[in-house]
Enzyme design. Structure first.
Site, PDB file in Angstrom:
ATOM      1  N   PRO A  12       0.792  -1.228   0.000  1.00 31.01           N
ATOM      2  CG  PRO A  12      -0.048  -1.035   2.156  1.00 31.01           C
ATOM      3  CD  PRO A  12       0.584  -2.021   1.216  1.00 31.01           C
ATOM      4  CG  ASN A  13      -0.198   4.228   1.351  1.00 34.36           C
ATOM      5  OD1 ASN A  13      -1.248   4.632   0.845  1.00 34.36           O
ATOM      6  ND2 ASN A  13      -0.166   3.745   2.579  1.00 34.36           N
ATOM      7  NE  ARG A  20       3.939   6.455   1.817  1.00 39.62           N
ATOM      8  CZ  ARG A  20       4.261   5.226   2.165  1.00 39.62           C
ATOM      9  NH1 ARG A  20       4.783   4.400   1.267  1.00 39.62           N
ATOM     10  NH2 ARG A  20       4.062   4.803   3.370  1.00 39.62           N
ATOM     11  CE1 TYR A  25       9.044   4.854   2.818  1.00 34.45           C
ATOM     12  CE2 TYR A  25       7.502   6.689   2.941  1.00 34.45           C
ATOM     13  CZ  TYR A  25       7.992   5.506   3.443  1.00 34.45           C
ATOM     14  OH  TYR A  25       7.439   4.956   4.577  1.00 34.45           O
ATOM     15  CG  ASN A  76       8.420  -2.085   0.084  1.00 30.71           C
ATOM     16  OD1 ASN A  76       7.895  -2.191   1.204  1.00 30.71           O
ATOM     17  ND2 ASN A  76       8.993  -0.976  -0.319  1.00 30.71           N
ATOM     18  CB  ALA A  79       1.567  -0.124   6.313  1.00 31.30           C
ATOM     19  CG  HIS A  82       5.470  -2.519   9.911  1.00 37.84           C
ATOM     20  ND1 HIS A  82       6.770  -2.969   9.890  1.00 37.84           N
ATOM     21  CD2 HIS A  82       5.428  -1.447   9.067  1.00 37.84           C
ATOM     22  CE1 HIS A  82       7.487  -2.177   9.099  1.00 37.84           C
ATOM     23  NE2 HIS A  82       6.685  -1.249   8.577  1.00 37.84           N
ATOM     24  CG  ASP A  89      -0.672 -17.591   8.002  1.00 46.98           C
ATOM     25  OD1 ASP A  89       0.308 -17.881   8.724  1.00 46.98           O
ATOM     26  OD2 ASP A  89      -1.840 -17.537   8.432  1.00 46.98           O
ATOM     27  CD  GLU A 100      11.245  -7.822   5.508  1.00 43.48           C
ATOM     28  OE1 GLU A 100      11.709  -8.861   6.025  1.00 43.48           O
ATOM     29  OE2 GLU A 100      10.623  -6.951   6.138  1.00 43.48           O
ATOM     30  CG  HIS A 102      11.149  -2.562   4.348  1.00 38.37           C
ATOM     31  ND1 HIS A 102       9.777  -2.505   4.224  1.00 38.37           N
ATOM     32  CD2 HIS A 102      11.437  -3.745   4.925  1.00 38.37           C
ATOM     33  CE1 HIS A 102       9.260  -3.609   4.735  1.00 38.37           C
ATOM     34  NE2 HIS A 102      10.240  -4.389   5.158  1.00 38.37           N
ATOM     35  CB  SER A 104      12.671   4.027   5.013  1.00 34.83           C
ATOM     36  OG  SER A 104      11.622   3.168   5.455  1.00 34.83           O
ATOM     37  NE  ARG A 109      10.145   5.612   8.593  1.00 35.59           N
ATOM     38  CZ  ARG A 109       9.217   5.569   7.637  1.00 35.59           C
ATOM     39  NH1 ARG A 109       9.326   4.680   6.651  1.00 35.59           N
ATOM     40  NH2 ARG A 109       8.213   6.401   7.647  1.00 35.59           N
ATOM     41  NE  ARG A 114       7.186   4.036  10.003  1.00 31.43           N
ATOM     42  CZ  ARG A 114       6.157   4.153   9.166  1.00 31.43           C
ATOM     43  NH1 ARG A 114       5.880   3.193   8.311  1.00 31.43           N
ATOM     44  NH2 ARG A 114       5.409   5.243   9.166  1.00 31.43           N
TER      45      ARG A 114
HETATM   46  C1  DQA Z   1       8.353   0.859   3.674  1.00 29.26           C
HETATM   47  C2  DQA Z   1       8.502   1.029   5.189  1.00 29.26           C
HETATM   48  C3  DQA Z   1       7.180   0.782   5.882  1.00 29.26           C
HETATM   49  O1  DQA Z   1       7.338   0.976   7.288  1.00 29.26           O
HETATM   50  C4  DQA Z   1       6.130   1.751   5.393  1.00 29.26           C
HETATM   51  O2  DQA Z   1       4.882   1.459   5.971  1.00 29.26           O
HETATM   52  C5  DQA Z   1       6.034   1.817   3.908  1.00 29.26           C
HETATM   53  C6  DQA Z   1       7.255   1.732   3.110  1.00 29.26           C
HETATM   54  C7  DQA Z   1       9.657   1.211   2.930  1.00 29.26           C
HETATM   55  O3  DQA Z   1       9.758   0.853   1.763  1.00 29.26           O
HETATM   56  O4  DQA Z   1      10.533   1.864   3.509  1.00 29.26           O
HETATM   57  O5  DQA Z   1       4.973   2.044   3.354  1.00 29.26           O
HETATM   58  O6  DQA Z   1       8.065  -0.512   3.394  1.00 29.26           O
END
Ligand code: DQA
Length: 150
Positions: A12-13, A20, A25, A76, A79, A82, A89, A100, A102, A104, A109, A114
């Site tokens: 998401p996002n 954003r 980011y 990635n 959110a 977390h 699962d 995995e 990220h 950031s 943080r 997180r």
């Molecule tokens: C993220 C880090 C997550 O904590 C956050 O919710 C994101 C982006 C990252 O790519 O740094 O949406 O996954």
């Protein structure tokens, strides 16, 4: 060289990359990221398919399909990382490598939520805090694993 398909799945996002919180980011847009991942993939002999969704069930369907097809995944989960036991699962059943990622470094943080990841227990490798270049590093790592799984 046989081209191996790899999925880069974004939660998401992340479609709002570039707009954003650029201070966290960066300024690369999601469209730019897709092009970069495809190019990095070609350079590594990988067929990279990049997807993003704001709908958890859609991500679960993609992960279930990846499990059936034994497709390697860069994830990635944003959110969902977390708190989503459903993502935990779904990742548990992957048999091909899972990286995995990220942009950031969530553990560096201030928000304590997180600092937990439901993806990490199933990940073969983690790339955090490297900005968008982390996707290149994740693909490079996957290419290495696929070339020499030992
Ligand atoms: C993220 C880090 C997550 O904590 C956050 O919710 C994101 C982006 C990252 O790519 O740094 O949406 O996954």
């Amino acid at each position: 060289m046989t081209t191996r398909t790899v999925l880069v799945l974004n939660g998401p996002n992340l479609g709002r990359l570039g707009k954003r919180q650029p201070e966290i980011y960066g300024s690369t847009t999601y469209a730019d990221l897709v092009g970069l991942c495809e190019q990095w993939g070609r350079d590594l002999g990988l067929e990279v398919e990049v997807r993003q969704t704001n709908h958890e069930g859609v991500l679960l369907d993609w992960l279930n399909q990846a499990a059936d097809d034994e497709t390697p995944v860069v994830l990635n989960a944003a959110a969902w990382t977390h708190y989503s036991l459903a993502v935990y699962d779904a990742c548990a059943q992957l048999s091909a490598p899972l990286v995995e990622l990220h942009i950031s470094d969530p553990k560096a943080r201030p928000e304590v939520f997180r600092h937990t990841s439901y993806v990490s227990p199933h990940a073969d490798h983690e790339v955090v805090g490297q900005g968008v270049d982390g996707y290149r590093q994740a693909l490079e790592h996957l290419a290495g694993l696929l070339a020499d799984p030992t």
